[in-house]
Design a protein around this motif. Sequence first.
Motif, PDB file in Angstrom:
ATOM      1  N   LEU A   1      42.079  64.651 -12.560  1.00  0.00           N
ATOM      2  CA  LEU A   1      42.585  63.761 -11.508  1.00  0.00           C
ATOM      3  C   LEU A   1      44.068  63.532 -11.755  1.00  0.00           C
ATOM      4  O   LEU A   1      44.524  63.558 -12.892  1.00  0.00           O
ATOM      5  CB  LEU A   1      41.836  62.426 -11.538  1.00  0.00           C
TER       6      LEU A   1
ATOM      7  N   VAL B   1      43.023  56.461  -6.391  1.00  0.00           N
ATOM      8  CA  VAL B   1      41.838  57.212  -6.009  1.00  0.00           C
ATOM      9  C   VAL B   1      41.978  57.767  -4.586  1.00  0.00           C
ATOM     10  O   VAL B   1      41.743  58.949  -4.325  1.00  0.00           O
ATOM     11  CB  VAL B   1      40.589  56.311  -6.130  1.00  0.00           C
TER      12      VAL B   1
ATOM     13  N   ASN C   1      44.465  60.572  -4.480  1.00  0.00           N
ATOM     14  CA  ASN C   1      43.876  61.775  -5.064  1.00  0.00           C
ATOM     15  C   ASN C   1      43.024  62.512  -4.042  1.00  0.00           C
ATOM     16  O   ASN C   1      43.162  63.719  -3.837  1.00  0.00           O
ATOM     17  CB  ASN C   1      43.025  61.405  -6.274  1.00  0.00           C
ATOM     18  N   VAL C   2      42.138  61.760  -3.399  1.00  0.00           N
ATOM     19  CA  VAL C   2      41.207  62.384  -2.450  1.00  0.00           C
ATOM     20  C   VAL C   2      41.965  62.919  -1.232  1.00  0.00           C
ATOM     21  O   VAL C   2      41.605  63.952  -0.665  1.00  0.00           O
ATOM     22  CB  VAL C   2      40.115  61.374  -2.037  1.00  0.00           C
TER      23      VAL C   2
ATOM     24  N   LEU D   1      34.849  59.274   0.211  1.00  0.00           N
ATOM     25  CA  LEU D   1      34.530  58.296  -0.835  1.00  0.00           C
ATOM     26  C   LEU D   1      33.147  57.705  -0.601  1.00  0.00           C
ATOM     27  O   LEU D   1      32.412  57.436  -1.549  1.00  0.00           O
ATOM     28  CB  LEU D   1      35.587  57.191  -0.878  1.00  0.00           C
TER      29      LEU D   1
ATOM     30  N   MET E   1      31.778  55.779  -3.613  1.00  0.00           N
ATOM     31  CA  MET E   1      32.902  55.208  -4.345  1.00  0.00           C
ATOM     32  C   MET E   1      33.853  54.476  -3.403  1.00  0.00           C
ATOM     33  O   MET E   1      35.022  54.273  -3.729  1.00  0.00           O
ATOM     34  CB  MET E   1      33.662  56.314  -5.092  1.00  0.00           C
TER      35      MET E   1
ATOM     36  N   PRO F   1      42.958  56.324 -11.490  1.00  0.00           N
ATOM     37  CA  PRO F   1      41.897  57.074 -12.172  1.00  0.00           C
ATOM     38  C   PRO F   1      41.596  56.570 -13.580  1.00  0.00           C
ATOM     39  O   PRO F   1      40.446  56.574 -14.005  1.00  0.00           O
ATOM     40  CB  PRO F   1      42.453  58.497 -12.232  1.00  0.00           C
TER      41      PRO F   1
ATOM     42  N   GLN G   1      32.457  57.886 -12.801  1.00  0.00           N
ATOM     43  CA  GLN G   1      33.180  57.561 -11.574  1.00  0.00           C
ATOM     44  C   GLN G   1      34.294  58.566 -11.318  1.00  0.00           C
ATOM     45  O   GLN G   1      34.491  59.009 -10.179  1.00  0.00           O
ATOM     46  CB  GLN G   1      33.760  56.140 -11.686  1.00  0.00           C
ATOM     47  N   GLN G   2      34.994  58.966 -12.391  1.00  0.00           N
ATOM     48  CA  GLN G   2      36.044  59.973 -12.230  1.00  0.00           C
ATOM     49  C   GLN G   2      35.455  61.275 -11.707  1.00  0.00           C
ATOM     50  O   GLN G   2      36.042  61.959 -10.870  1.00  0.00           O
ATOM     51  CB  GLN G   2      36.743  60.229 -13.567  1.00  0.00           C
TER      52      GLN G   2
ATOM     53  N   ILE H   1      35.008  61.069  -8.047  1.00  0.00           N
ATOM     54  CA  ILE H   1      36.280  61.169  -7.321  1.00  0.00           C
ATOM     55  C   ILE H   1      36.728  62.634  -7.269  1.00  0.00           C
ATOM     56  O   ILE H   1      37.198  63.123  -6.242  1.00  0.00           O
ATOM     57  CB  ILE H   1      37.373  60.299  -7.993  1.00  0.00           C
TER      58      ILE H   1
ATOM     59  N   ARG I   1      37.440  64.637  -3.911  1.00  0.00           N
ATOM     60  CA  ARG I   1      38.730  65.279  -3.681  1.00  0.00           C
ATOM     61  C   ARG I   1      38.545  66.759  -3.318  1.00  0.00           C
ATOM     62  O   ARG I   1      39.195  67.273  -2.414  1.00  0.00           O
ATOM     63  CB  ARG I   1      39.604  65.146  -4.937  1.00  0.00           C
TER      64      ARG I   1
END
Lengths: 265, 356
Positions: free
Chosen positions: B88, B94, B97-98, B120, B125, B133, B140-141, B144, B148
Amino acid sequence: MPRSPLRIFFATGSWAILAFLVLPILVVIPVSLTDTAFIGLPKEHLSLQHFDTFLHSPEWLQATWTSIWIGIIVAAASTALGTAFCIGCWFLSDRAATIARWVMIVPILVPPVVQSLGFYKFWVTLGLIDTHFGVILAHTLLALPYVTISVFAALTNLDRRIPQAARNLGAPLILAIRTVILPSIRPGMITGAIFAFIVSFDEIVGVLFLTVRRVETLPKMIWEGIQESVDPVIAAVATILVILTLLVTAAAVARSYAATKPHPS
Amino acid sequence: MSEPILSVRQAIKTYGDFRALDAVNLDIREGEFLTLLGPSGSGKSTLLSAIAGFTALDSGVVHAKGDDITRLPPEKRGLAMVFQGYALFPTMSVAENVGYPLRVRKWSKAAIRERVTECLDLVQMGQFADRMPQQLSGGQQQRIALARALSFKPDVLLLDEPLSALDKQLRADLQWELKALHERLGVTFIYVTHDQDEALSMSDRIVILKDGAIQQEGAPNELYDWPRTRFVANFLGKSNCIEARMTGRDGDHLIAEAAGHRFAVHAGTGVAETGKGCLALRPERIRLGLPGDEPFTGRVKQISYLGERCQVLVDHDVLGEVLVSQPTWHSGVRPEPRMDVSFGWDAKACVALVDA
């Protein structure tokens, strides 16, 4: 804690060495506050007159400004070049890159006089003697190792898969570097830029070799001032420099500390 | 069969003397969950990296929907990847990132916001959009990273050991979720792992690699039930290896002889029909009985209790140590250490292997 003679000996020695290192620097502060017209400790009372002289002298202000803008250009140029070099090496990450990094740091090990002599011979050929550009170029080369050390420290913490992820998600290499790598190593770049500025700002040997009359930087003014006169304004300038250097170094240290400190998770 | 969505032909990659990929051929069907399974150094990650465009092949070609993409840079392949360690972007939130693949593709701000929310929510999330991140847990990471990769609606998702850094319980949960996500989205998944349980539980098809070459490929139950080589028999679950003599074919199976008994064994193509052979026998296919109940007699050497199952090591004069796996909750013989027992198996429980 037992107070053995050996312990007292070493403790005294340490403090003596520390005082020896720091006192010559600190002595400029009382001297700068002197009420006399020559360099010496204050006689009757403290005075800010020499700071006042400095702030109203066009020559001193001109030299200060020259040192500042040269320092800023050097910081920008060496940070740009040094960062590009580091990212290139980081992508290669083979033996050649490791050797290149070591070669890059060599300028720190070469005595400044030798280096300045080299600059002088070469700058004569290029016609860069006594030009601002010549000084900027020399200072950029001198500052590069400091930038590369600091940027490399930031890059070693970066996961190699991060630029890969950026490219996989559709970013061409240059865009990936701009959007993902540069923001991640920014603390290292800023620390590098601050060090580059300091290197340029107080560099004297190279300036003495490379300039005659047209280029006047602050360290050169101080050097010439102490040879020609005993004007305490030099002590005032030195005091300002000591305080400024302390502030900038503290900022740089704080930055690099913040950069290496792990994030709370 | 329709045209494969990705195909690799004669892929070779060497690092010095080391052959990471040794003339690999592979077709990936649209919408399938394909797992590349192998020990470290088997070439599975190199193969994935070559498909993603991070590793240049020495020779061989990669096709996507019929187009040659062998020399295409990674950003032009449109294959999304979930990296080991997630990768990430640490300086972006977050949501940023996505949204990254969409910003690169110059989507409008409104469209990006909408799609980011959608992705998400897909990985549950939604409430973490504004976190950084570093503030998230490993699981959770992982989600994500998945959101992404899926945000730009890729046809193919490449997953490089995505669960390897997580603890066992979380891994099991995420396996279910990944499988459900695959079924829901219809995206082709190519999944790299060294974990046989992950491979068996999620895949439509498993490709087993060893030393840069494909050993065997097939559905999880096919590979488990009918391994072709000693490596596959032992890498995917446990197997007893029984030295036997093949005495010929009888219909669709072969007849083998070991320790004075003749029995039918399953045989794939390429197995020698006569002479010395090696048979793979799954521990759970062996029945235990009191002496005289079953054809082979031995003595219990060691017992290992595993909760739902119990593993029994039985010593036999000719066959050597035989591993038997029994459910702990059953009505048959309860073996004790140093007890004499008999054991046997149904016809065709053994599989003749190619490498005798």
